[in-house]
Design a protein around this motif. Structure first.
Motif, PDB file in Angstrom:
ATOM      1  N   THR A  96       0.844  -1.202   0.000  1.00 43.89           N
ATOM      2  CA  THR A  96       0.000   0.000   0.000  1.00 43.89           C
ATOM      3  C   THR A  96       0.879   1.253   0.000  1.00 43.89           C
ATOM      4  OG1 THR A  96      -0.166  -0.069   2.417  1.00 43.89           O
ATOM      5  CG2 THR A  96      -1.873  -1.225   1.162  1.00 43.89           C
ATOM      6  N   ALA A  97       0.243   2.402   0.233  1.00 46.71           N
ATOM      7  CA  ALA A  97       0.912   3.714   0.246  1.00 46.71           C
ATOM      8  C   ALA A  97       1.544   4.024  -1.100  1.00 46.71           C
ATOM      9  CB  ALA A  97       1.946   3.796   1.360  1.00 46.71           C
ATOM     10  N   LEU A  98       0.777   3.796  -2.168  1.00 50.65           N
ATOM     11  CA  LEU A  98       1.256   4.083  -3.520  1.00 50.65           C
ATOM     12  C   LEU A  98       1.027   5.550  -3.870  1.00 50.65           C
ATOM     13  CD1 LEU A  98      -0.233   0.923  -5.281  1.00 50.65           C
ATOM     14  CD2 LEU A  98       2.019   1.160  -4.237  1.00 50.65           C
ATOM     15  N   PRO A  99       1.834   6.142  -4.776  1.00 53.99           N
ATOM     16  CA  PRO A  99       3.015   5.552  -5.416  1.00 53.99           C
ATOM     17  C   PRO A  99       4.140   5.364  -4.416  1.00 53.99           C
ATOM     18  CG  PRO A  99       2.837   7.868  -5.968  1.00 53.99           C
ATOM     19  CD  PRO A  99       1.588   7.525  -5.224  1.00 53.99           C
ATOM     20  N   ARG A 100       4.976   4.375  -4.704  1.00 54.34           N
ATOM     21  CA  ARG A 100       5.981   3.985  -3.720  1.00 54.34           C
ATOM     22  C   ARG A 100       7.213   3.417  -4.409  1.00 54.34           C
ATOM     23  NH1 ARG A 100       4.559   0.166   1.472  1.00 54.34           N
ATOM     24  NH2 ARG A 100       6.635   0.116   2.416  1.00 54.34           N
ATOM     25  N   VAL A 101       8.374   3.772  -3.899  1.00 56.20           N
ATOM     26  CA  VAL A 101       9.640   3.200  -4.368  1.00 56.20           C
ATOM     27  C   VAL A 101      10.122   2.210  -3.316  1.00 56.20           C
ATOM     28  CG1 VAL A 101      12.027   3.641  -5.037  1.00 56.20           C
ATOM     29  CG2 VAL A 101      10.232   5.294  -5.639  1.00 56.20           C
ATOM     30  N   ALA A 122      14.660  -3.638 -13.577  1.00 56.21           N
ATOM     31  CA  ALA A 122      14.383  -2.964 -14.845  1.00 56.21           C
ATOM     32  C   ALA A 122      13.105  -3.492 -15.490  1.00 56.21           C
ATOM     33  CB  ALA A 122      15.567  -3.135 -15.798  1.00 56.21           C
ATOM     34  N   ARG A 123      12.877  -4.781 -15.384  1.00 54.64           N
ATOM     35  CA  ARG A 123      11.672  -5.370 -15.984  1.00 54.64           C
ATOM     36  C   ARG A 123      10.411  -4.854 -15.309  1.00 54.64           C
ATOM     37  NH1 ARG A 123      13.638 -11.700 -16.868  1.00 54.64           N
ATOM     38  NH2 ARG A 123      14.944 -11.282 -18.704  1.00 54.64           N
ATOM     39  N   TYR A 124      10.417  -4.762 -13.989  1.00 56.21           N
ATOM     40  CA  TYR A 124       9.254  -4.203 -13.283  1.00 56.21           C
ATOM     41  C   TYR A 124       9.075  -2.726 -13.609  1.00 56.21           C
ATOM     42  CZ  TYR A 124       8.241  -8.216 -10.234  1.00 56.21           C
ATOM     43  OH  TYR A 124       7.858  -9.438  -9.745  1.00 56.21           O
ATOM     44  N   ASN A 125      10.157  -1.976 -13.568  1.00 56.12           N
ATOM     45  CA  ASN A 125      10.046  -0.521 -13.734  1.00 56.12           C
ATOM     46  C   ASN A 125       9.602  -0.136 -15.138  1.00 56.12           C
ATOM     47  OD1 ASN A 125      10.770  -0.224 -11.081  1.00 56.12           O
ATOM     48  ND2 ASN A 125      12.858   0.467 -11.496  1.00 56.12           N
ATOM     49  N   ARG A 126       9.870  -0.978 -16.123  1.00 56.86           N
ATOM     50  CA  ARG A 126       9.413  -0.688 -17.493  1.00 56.86           C
ATOM     51  C   ARG A 126       7.900  -0.761 -17.629  1.00 56.86           C
ATOM     52  NH1 ARG A 126      14.268  -3.369 -19.379  1.00 56.86           N
ATOM     53  NH2 ARG A 126      13.177  -5.366 -19.436  1.00 56.86           N
ATOM     54  N   LEU A 127       7.215  -1.361 -16.670  1.00 55.03           N
ATOM     55  CA  LEU A 127       5.762  -1.513 -16.758  1.00 55.03           C
ATOM     56  C   LEU A 127       5.020  -0.225 -16.420  1.00 55.03           C
ATOM     57  CD1 LEU A 127       5.259  -5.038 -15.117  1.00 55.03           C
ATOM     58  CD2 LEU A 127       5.519  -4.464 -17.543  1.00 55.03           C
ATOM     59  N   GLY A 128       5.704   0.745 -15.829  1.00 52.26           N
ATOM     60  CA  GLY A 128       5.052   2.013 -15.492  1.00 52.26           C
ATOM     61  C   GLY A 128       4.057   1.908 -14.357  1.00 52.26           C
ATOM     62  N   LEU A 129       4.313   1.025 -13.409  1.00 55.07           N
ATOM     63  CA  LEU A 129       3.425   0.853 -12.264  1.00 55.07           C
ATOM     64  C   LEU A 129       3.648   1.957 -11.240  1.00 55.07           C
ATOM     65  CD1 LEU A 129       3.975  -2.990 -11.737  1.00 55.07           C
ATOM     66  CD2 LEU A 129       2.174  -1.877 -13.083  1.00 55.07           C
ATOM     67  N   ARG A 130       2.707   2.093 -10.310  1.00 49.66           N
ATOM     68  CA  ARG A 130       2.900   3.036  -9.198  1.00 49.66           C
ATOM     69  C   ARG A 130       3.770   2.439  -8.104  1.00 49.66           C
ATOM     70  NH1 ARG A 130      -2.133   5.324  -6.681  1.00 49.66           N
ATOM     71  NH2 ARG A 130      -3.002   3.230  -6.964  1.00 49.66           N
ATOM     72  N   LEU A 131       4.173   1.193  -8.286  1.00 49.73           N
ATOM     73  CA  LEU A 131       5.120   0.533  -7.402  1.00 49.73           C
ATOM     74  C   LEU A 131       6.399   0.292  -8.210  1.00 49.73           C
ATOM     75  CD1 LEU A 131       5.566  -0.917  -4.640  1.00 49.73           C
ATOM     76  CD2 LEU A 131       4.810  -3.014  -5.765  1.00 49.73           C
ATOM     77  N   ASN A 271      -0.914  -4.619 -13.580  1.00 48.00           N
ATOM     78  CA  ASN A 271      -1.577  -3.341 -13.809  1.00 48.00           C
ATOM     79  C   ASN A 271      -2.843  -3.218 -12.959  1.00 48.00           C
ATOM     80  OD1 ASN A 271       0.145  -2.047 -15.614  1.00 48.00           O
ATOM     81  ND2 ASN A 271      -0.715  -3.095 -17.371  1.00 48.00           N
ATOM     82  N   PHE A 272      -3.586  -4.325 -12.833  1.00 51.59           N
ATOM     83  CA  PHE A 272      -4.804  -4.305 -12.037  1.00 51.59           C
ATOM     84  C   PHE A 272      -4.490  -3.993 -10.582  1.00 51.59           C
ATOM     85  CE2 PHE A 272      -8.088  -6.255  -9.409  1.00 51.59           C
ATOM     86  CZ  PHE A 272      -9.240  -5.776 -10.011  1.00 51.59           C
ATOM     87  N   LEU A 273      -3.375  -4.530 -10.071  1.00 51.24           N
ATOM     88  CA  LEU A 273      -3.041  -4.348  -8.660  1.00 51.24           C
ATOM     89  C   LEU A 273      -2.306  -3.054  -8.364  1.00 51.24           C
ATOM     90  CD1 LEU A 273      -1.820  -7.938  -7.716  1.00 51.24           C
ATOM     91  CD2 LEU A 273      -4.100  -6.960  -7.411  1.00 51.24           C
ATOM     92  N   TYR A 274      -1.426  -2.619  -9.292  1.00 46.51           N
ATOM     93  CA  TYR A 274      -0.485  -1.556  -8.943  1.00 46.51           C
ATOM     94  C   TYR A 274      -0.410  -0.408  -9.950  1.00 46.51           C
ATOM     95  CZ  TYR A 274       1.067  -4.584  -5.181  1.00 46.51           C
ATOM     96  OH  TYR A 274       1.112  -5.347  -4.036  1.00 46.51           O
ATOM     97  N   GLN A 275      -1.362  -0.319 -10.858  1.00 47.77           N
ATOM     98  CA  GLN A 275      -1.363   0.801 -11.809  1.00 47.77           C
ATOM     99  C   GLN A 275      -2.135   1.973 -11.235  1.00 47.77           C
ATOM    100  OE1 GLN A 275      -0.118   2.886 -13.929  1.00 47.77           O
ATOM    101  NE2 GLN A 275       0.122   1.271 -15.460  1.00 47.77           N
TER     102      GLN A 275
END
Length: 275
Positions: A96-101, A122-131, A271-275
């Motif tokens: 929780t507490a998104l957006p979050r690094v 890098a693979r996660y960060n390329r998805l453009g998630l709020r996490l 995307n459903f969970l963290y976009q």
């Protein structure tokens, strides 16, 4: 995540040829027995009770998920669930507490594990998630990646790495433990292979269960454990993911012996969970 040496390793380039001979596999000592009380707690949380292993900090279930004593004692409410087939599933707790690094530190591991961590990030960060994720080299990190050494078990499987699930206060699980034994990744670990396992374990840290947790023989060929849960608490179907087999998911229980990343359905789930 684990890998079956006798079958999958024979298909992966660069791994030891001797691993294909089941009779030559290293026999590991049997883990400490797990009490009936603990098995009942694990079952109550919706996890299977076959092949539970006692580890420092908790109990290993489903091959690579660490449940702590605190998690075993939690009384979690039950949201609307669906009996698992081959869809993407999450736990009740999410970050929780998104957006979050989320910061990650690799401790006392070789260059391949550091580069593998950077690959997974890098693979996660390329998805453009709020996490998003960031590797740091000093100070306290949200997630620490460390090592252990364990050879092939008597059932022919080897644990490549393991992690846990988010806490009930909305934080990701804080540790990923990677196997440094030469039978896990070979003498010269492939960065993409190591990165794929770290990517999978990060999935657990942020709340993903195995795509095939109800039918582990789907990815773990020959695994006698066919059902790792009973549709109970802790396996929530993610809207928009399919109800048909999904052979390339990054959250399959067993490794394919090489590079595996997100497929289209995995991206829908994240995307459903963290976009």
């Amino acid at each position: 995540m684990k890998r079956q040496i006798a079958v999958i390793a024979c298909l992966a380039a660069g791994l030891m040829m001797g691993a294909c001979n089941r009779n030559d596999q290293q026999k590991e000592a049997q883990p400490n027995p797990v009490s009936d009380e603990v098995l009942a707690q694990i079952k109550a949380l919706g996890f299977g009770t076959s092949d539970v292993q006692k580890r420092n900090g908790g109990y290993l279930v489903e091959g690579d998920i660490l449940l702590t004593a605190d998690q075993l004692n939690q009384k979690v409410g039950t949201p609307t669930l669906r009996i698992a087939k081959d869809e993407q599933y999450r736990t009740n707790n999410l970050v929780t507490a998104l957006p979050r690094v989320v910061t990650i530190k690799v401790t006392d591991l070789g260059a391949a594990y550091i580069a593998g961590t950077d690959t997974a990030i890098a693979r996660y960060n390329r998805l453009g998630l709020r996490l998003t994720f960031q590797r740091i080299t000093s100070g306290d990190a949200t997630i620490t990646i460390k090592g252990f050494s364990e050879g092939v078990r008597s059932d022919g499987f080897i644990t490549l790495g393991y992690a846990g699930f988010p806490t009930d206060d909305g934080n990701p699980y804080d540790t990923i433990t990677m196997n440094t034994h030469s039978r896990a990744y070979g003498a010269n670990p492939d960065i993409l292979y190591v990165g794929s396992v770290i990517q999978h374990e990060l999935g657990h840290c942020i709340g993903m269960r195995h795509t095939d947790y109800m039918r582990r023989t789907y990815s773990c060929k020959g695994d006698p454990v066919r059902n790792e849960g009973d549709g109970g608490v802790g396996a929530v179907h993610i809207d928009g993911t399919p109800t048909r087999p999904d052979a390339e998911s990054w959250m399959l229980a067993c490794s394919n012996g090489g590079n595996r990343t997100f497929n289209a359905n995995d991206i829908i789930a994240l995307n459903f969970l963290y976009q």
